[in-house]
Design an enzyme around this catalytic site. Structure first.
Site, PDB file in Angstrom:
ATOM      1  N   GLN A 164       0.826  -1.207   0.000  1.00  0.00           N
ATOM      2  CA  GLN A 164       0.000   0.000   0.000  1.00  0.00           C
ATOM      3  C   GLN A 164       0.863   1.260   0.000  1.00  0.00           C
ATOM      4  OE1 GLN A 164      -3.255  -1.944   2.926  1.00  0.00           O
ATOM      5  NE2 GLN A 164      -3.677   0.184   2.491  1.00  0.00           N
TER       6      GLN A 164
ATOM      7  N   ARG B 150      -9.590  -0.197   7.151  1.00  0.00           N
ATOM      8  CA  ARG B 150     -10.489   0.773   6.504  1.00  0.00           C
ATOM      9  C   ARG B 150     -10.821   1.938   7.434  1.00  0.00           C
ATOM     10  NH1 ARG B 150     -14.376  -0.881   1.783  1.00  0.00           N
ATOM     11  NH2 ARG B 150     -14.747   1.171   0.958  1.00  0.00           N
ATOM     12  N   CYS B 151      -9.790   2.548   7.977  1.00  0.00           N
ATOM     13  CA  CYS B 151     -10.011   3.727   8.800  1.00  0.00           C
ATOM     14  C   CYS B 151      -8.706   4.478   8.918  1.00  0.00           C
ATOM     15  CB  CYS B 151     -10.514   3.367  10.188  1.00  0.00           C
ATOM     16  SG  CYS B 151      -9.247   2.692  11.254  1.00  0.00           S
TER      17      CYS B 151
ATOM     18  N   GLU C  67     -13.170   5.454   3.857  1.00  0.00           N
ATOM     19  CA  GLU C  67     -13.264   4.744   5.122  1.00  0.00           C
ATOM     20  C   GLU C  67     -14.429   5.178   5.988  1.00  0.00           C
ATOM     21  OE1 GLU C  67      -9.378   5.788   5.894  1.00  0.00           O
ATOM     22  OE2 GLU C  67      -8.528   3.936   5.130  1.00  0.00           O
TER      23      GLU C  67
END
Ligand code: CDP
Length: 806
Positions: free
Chosen positions: A237, A384-385, A760
């Site tokens: 990522q 996802r945050c 997110e």
């Protein structure tokens, strides 16, 4: 050219710029099976690696016998910590200032930990040989309860740092203690609590879960000994950060390392960190001189790569009798597993947890976070945050509901009463953040109107009465959540990863015929960057989005960036894209002035061209200007049309949203039927409404997964449960309800196009909305709080405990 000139409206439409519902350009290859993922990379002579992993949660390694494995035809080598020691690679640095064993050195600290790396001619031979490596273990008592980690007699886990009482974030008070991190006014908050008319207190656990991307982690390492160049293709990522880290730990000069992230099948934070597989594949390729591939399987992904959450949060909220919040106190016991490999900006060991005051104007607050070691897999990533904002949002949104119960007040009314008001922005929170913009009351009111909130409460009152009369066995719950996210890390002044400031970048080259290529420091894992970032550029430089190629992920060509996670791409790289576009436009304006023989100030930009003010007929389109930049000698200007921008955001962006969830709970089975889910998101300027909707659908589906089923647990022996998809809940279309989406638009005042992140938000806001709905169903029966996930079994147990079942 005998075609009639396009109308201005058509010119705008042609660009497919900001605000357009452009279809995802990536989908042509994804839907036809033409994606290029790591496992699609097959190089001549490539070898395959596979790990011998620990069956124990905590054990001493007495010996490792490789002989039987090495005897298998096709096995090339078996690496252990002993082989890595001379290279000083048996430990690697983590993003959190700790070190992590690459291959277990004398001890294993969690089940599935990497013990040896088998390299063979194919994947199956490697897997067979893994079975033949004989490791003699002496089992030690496992520590899997974070609440016992700091007991006097708790087993010593990290022998490698047992005498090191100063950690990366200050003093350690016990051999299993990592840090105590504090923010806010402790005394002031304690006074607010003791002076308060009402105090609500609760222990709220956000369970250990796993991002579980569809594609697991993997890499291909290829050392070209002739040219001295190491290439790493991987599910990264943050490819540039991987290159820098790889250079620092291997001592290969950074220009001789090329890191490529090809197509990535979902990341969700799981692919931010560096894993032993990457190091072992690289070492194996350096040693053997041929490419080596390592791709983990699903169970390895779930049990050994980075987990998320595992926060035990005690909240105390103080208020007046009429519901004005006067203070918030919280303490977190953070279970980081065997190594502190949390992925957070360096200065924030608990990420952005101190956004915990949420959307409310709370005058005083305090946060203390104790990180501890346990015999569990390391990680602590932002699933996802944005770095623990999810945990923070869950805590405050549960505390609000619990306080509302105590005050006997409607939770929405309590929220509205305490929201930061529109005119208070930019708002300085008690824990130190400056919220850029917001209009919470409008968003909440729009949501309430859309779901007909008052009618829902009326229906619920009737349902409760019917339940008490024995006419139904179903209880209706109405869950609300109002969240404020904090995304776009981050200002370089306070956000870095391993000393690398968290800016991002975009480089644009306009070709002579008026099309372009843009390269970014981020990397899409399914978010559709090639679609949306081209849209930003289309609006900024007047070249249709379809004429702009967007490339990410190859460190040999892309400008340096810190990658994609924490919804930072749009706030940071999106801003860099707009700024680089503006540089292109500024040069194009000089060219236009020369060609039209006017002063630059006499020109104005109009969609895709510069025109003379008051005389739009006299103009030069961007296409014409691109060509001129390559074929005209323009005094004082270099040929060509290129620009690069490295963008250091002045602040984070603060998206927000109002979510409502309506459930019907069958008390006899614990089955929770999600009748309705409404999500209103405000992410500032919307680049592509269709992509935003897709992001919201995905985020809500993951929120459903977490709130209603996902859980990685460990038994007392250190055995991991939930480590396969037989046990770990991954929702399919069958379990997923219809999502209703909506929006308001409150632009970010500091972002060049006013955009905030969105990817997110639905996960941050969704989890408390589901959880609040389940709690609300039982609220009138005396339920204050129960831990997630709200699977059928647990919900049924709740109903039983409340005496609602036979
Ligand atoms: O960093 P990440 O890509 O995961 O998250 P993001 O910045 O929230 O972007 C997710 C996707 O939504 C990207 O394709 C964005 O360009 C798009 N988006 C949008 O269209 N409008 C916004 N205001 C924010 C994001």
């Amino acid at each position: 050219n005998d075609q009639a000139p396009l109308s201005r409206e058509d010119r705008v439409k042609n660009l497919k710029g900001i605000g357009s519902e452009r279809k995802r350009v990536e989908d042509a290859r994804f839907t036809q099976g033409k994606g290029n993922y790591v496992d699609d990379i097959n190089l001549p002579g490539m070898l395959f690696g596979d790990f011998v992993r620990s069956p124990y949660g905590h054990a001493r390694i007495k010996s490792i016998d490789k002989e039987a494995a090495l005897a298998v035809p096709g096995v090339v080598a078996v690496l252990t910590a002993e082989d890595l020691k001379p290279l000083n690679l048996h430990y690697m640095p983590t993003l959190a200032g700790d070190v992590q064993a690459v291959l277990a050195d004398e001890k294993v600290l969690f089940q599935s930990q990497e013990v040896a790396f088998v390299i063979a001619e194919d994947r199956y031979i490697a897997a067979d040989a893994v079975e033949l490596v004989e490791v003699d273990y002496e089992e030690l008592p496992a520590l899997t309860d974070a609440f016992k980690a700091l007991d006097e007699d708790a087993p010593l886990l990290r022998e490698d740092i047992k005498d090191k009482m100063e950690g990366a974030h200050g003093p350690r008070k016990h051999h299993n203690h990592i840090f105590l991190w504090e923010e806010g006014d402790k005394d002031g908050t304690e006074k607010a609590l003791s002076d308060a008319e009402v105090v609500a207190e609760e222990l709220i656990t956000y369970q250990r879960v796993h991002p579980c991307p569809l594609e697991t982690c993997g890499c291909v390492a290829s050392m070209d000994k002739i040219n001295g160049k190491l290439t790493l293709w991987g599910t990264f990522q943050a490819p540039h950060a991987v290159r820098t880290v790889a250079s620092l730990i291997t001592n290969i000069a950074e220009h001789n390392i090329r890191v490529v992230s090809p197509d990535i099948g979902g990341g969700f934070g799981n692919k931010v960190g560096v894993y032993p597989g990457y190091i072992c594949a690289a070492v194996a390729s350096i040693v053997t001189g041929v490419p080596v591939k390592w791709v983990e399987d699903r169970m390895e992904n779930l049990t050994a790569t980075a987990f998320a959450r595992d926060y035990h949060m005690t909240g105390k909220i103080a208020a007046t009798k009429d519901g004005k919040i006067t203070g918030l106190w919280c303490h977190v016991l953070a279970d980081h597993g065997a190594f502190d490999a949390c992925a957070d900006p360096t200065k924030f060991p608990a990420g952005f947890f101190h956004i915990v005051t949420g959307s409310y104007d709370i005058p005083v607050a305090y946060v203390g976070v104790d990180g501890v070691y346990t015999n569990k897999a390391p990680g602590g990533v932002a699933y996802r945050c944005s770095f623990r904002v999810t945990e923070a949002a869950y805590l405050i949104e549960r505390m609000i509901e619990i306080l509302a119960l105590k005050l006997d007040m409607d939770p929405v009314e309590l929220r509205m009463k305490n929201f930061i008001r529109k005119e208070q922005f930019p708002y300085q929170s008690a824990l130190g953040w400056e919220y850029d913009s917001g209009d919470y009351h409008t968003a909440m009111e729009k949501g309430m109107a859309a779901v007909e909130y008052d009618a829902l409460r009326k229906e619920q009152a009737e349902n409760r009465a019917a339940f008490d009369r024995g006419e139904t066995r179903t209880l209706m719950g109405v869950g609300t959540a109002f969240f404020t996210e904090i995304v776009g890390a981050g200002p370089v002044k306070n956000c870095d990863i391993l000393g690398l400031g968290m800016f991002d970048s975009c480089e644009i080259r306009i070709h002579p015929t008026g099309s372009a290529i843009a390269r970014l420091g981020t990397i899409s894992q399914g978010q559709g960057h090639a679609t949306t970032f081209a849209q930003i550029l289309a609006t900024e430089i007047g070249i249709p989005a379809e004429d702009i190629t967007l490339e990410e992920g190859d460190t040999d060509t892309a400008p340096y960036g810190l990658g994609t996670y924490g919804s930072r791409s749009t706030p940071v790289a999106g801003a860099a894209t707009a700024m680089a576009g503006r540089k292109i436009r500024a040069k194009a304006q000089m060219i236009a002035a020369y060609l039209l023989e006017v002063h630059e100030g006499d020109l104005e930009w109009d969609v895709d061209r510069f025109q003379i003010k008051g005389n739009p007929e006299a103009h030069k389109t961007m296409k014409e200007l691109a060509f001129a930049s390559y074929n005209q000698a323009i005094p004082g200007l270099e040929p060509g049309l290129e620009a690069v921008s490295y963008y250091d955001p002045p602040n984070m962006t603060y998206p927000f949203g109002a979510y409502f969830c309506v459930v019907d709970v069958d008390v006899d089975t614990g089955v929770v039927d999600i009748r309705r889910f409404y999500a209103l998101d405000d992410c500032g300027t919307r680049i592509n409404p269709m992509i935003i909707e897709g992001q919201v659908h995905g985020g809500l589906t993951e929120a459903l997964a977490i709130a209603m089923g996902q859980h990685i647990t460990y038994d007392e022996g250190g055995n991991v449960h939930g480590g396969s998809l037989m046990d770990f809940f991954l929702p399919t279309a069958v379990e997923t309800p219809v999502w209703e989406t909506d929006y308001t638009t409150t632009p970010s005042p500091h972002h060049p196009i006013g955009a905030k992140g969105v990817g997110e938000s639905p996960n941050v806001g969704g989890v408390p909305a589901f959880s609040n709905a389940v709690h609300d169903a039982f609220a009138h029966k005396g339920l204050t709080h129960t831990q997630m996930p709200h699977d059928h079994w647990r919900v049924w147990q709740t109903a039983q405990k409340l005496g609602l079942t036979d």
